[in-house]
Design an enzyme around this catalytic site. Structure first.
Site, PDB file in Angstrom:
ATOM      1  N   GLU A 168      36.964  35.600  51.441  1.00  0.00           N
ATOM      2  CA  GLU A 168      36.741  35.545  49.900  1.00  0.00           C
ATOM      3  C   GLU A 168      37.947  36.168  49.278  1.00  0.00           C
ATOM      4  OE1 GLU A 168      36.795  36.343  46.129  1.00  0.00           O
ATOM      5  OE2 GLU A 168      35.888  38.221  47.179  1.00  0.00           O
ATOM      6  N   GLU A 191      45.993  38.811  41.707  1.00  0.00           N
ATOM      7  CA  GLU A 191      45.408  39.711  42.776  1.00  0.00           C
ATOM      8  C   GLU A 191      46.443  39.425  44.087  1.00  0.00           C
ATOM      9  OE1 GLU A 191      41.183  40.708  43.001  1.00  0.00           O
ATOM     10  OE2 GLU A 191      40.968  40.045  40.810  1.00  0.00           O
TER      11      GLU A 191
END
Length: 191
Positions: free
Chosen positions: A11, A20
């Site tokens: 994930e 990110e």
């Protein structure tokens, strides 16, 4: 030493999918540890963009805060959003066009360099009712989905969808405010 593995599950998704910067480490792990022909899950990731109203930005709250006019706070937050982004759940009613897929990534085959890209030109078509009523577009809204596709999940393929039209997730959507509003009655498409 892990040796070679049959399946790699991660994930890694951030807001607007790639923020990110976690995909790179997944691709390194894929190249180092995944057996030839092994499965990486999810294996497909798609990015979409749609037109958003002022409601998508979620700053209308500041117009009247318990009887106080706090519009200046909303303006300051919008200005900040133009330099960064606004990450929030955009209500389906704030989306003024169908979403257009502007990038698809195949995690099983992509190179690390493919994380950096410029999108090809695309066209967004405002909904007819928004054009007729002269609604203003004030932002672009970005979302993504990831596929556990039939390539590796033949019996039960699954799609994780972060569209504003789907059940909200913690990824929400990413709203990119425009400097100037676009009156939709003035255009058939936005490129």
């Amino acid at each position: 030493d892990l040796g070679e593995v049959d399946v790699l599950v991660s994930e890694w998704m951030g807001y607007a999918l790639l923020f990110e910067s976690m995909l790179d480490s997944v691709l390194v792990a894929r190249d180092r540890f995944l057996k030839k022909g092994g499965a990486i899950l999810p294996n497909i990731a798609n990015l979409y963009v749609g037109l958003g109203s002022a409601e998508a930005e979620g700053l209308g709250f500041w117009d009247d805060v318990y009887g106080l006019d706090m519009k200046a706070v909303g303006v300051a937050l919008r200005d900040q959003g133009m330099r960064q982004t606004i990450v929030r759940v955009a209500e389906p009613s704030s989306i003024l066009s169908d979403g257009v897929k502007f990038r698809s990534l195949n995690l099983a085959t992509m190179t690390r360099a493919e994380q950096d890209f410029s999108s090809e030109q695309f066209e967004l078509v405002p909904g007819e009712e928004y054009r007729k009523n002269g609604v203003k577009c004030s932002s672009f809204v970005i979302w993504f989905d990831t596929e556990f596709s039939s390539q590796f999940c033949a019996e039960t393929p699954v799609v994780l969808d972060t569209s504003p039209l789907s059940k909200p997730t913690h990824w929400a959507q990413t709203v990119l405010p425009l400097k100037d509003h676009i009156r939709l009655s003035d255009c058939d498409t936005i490129k």
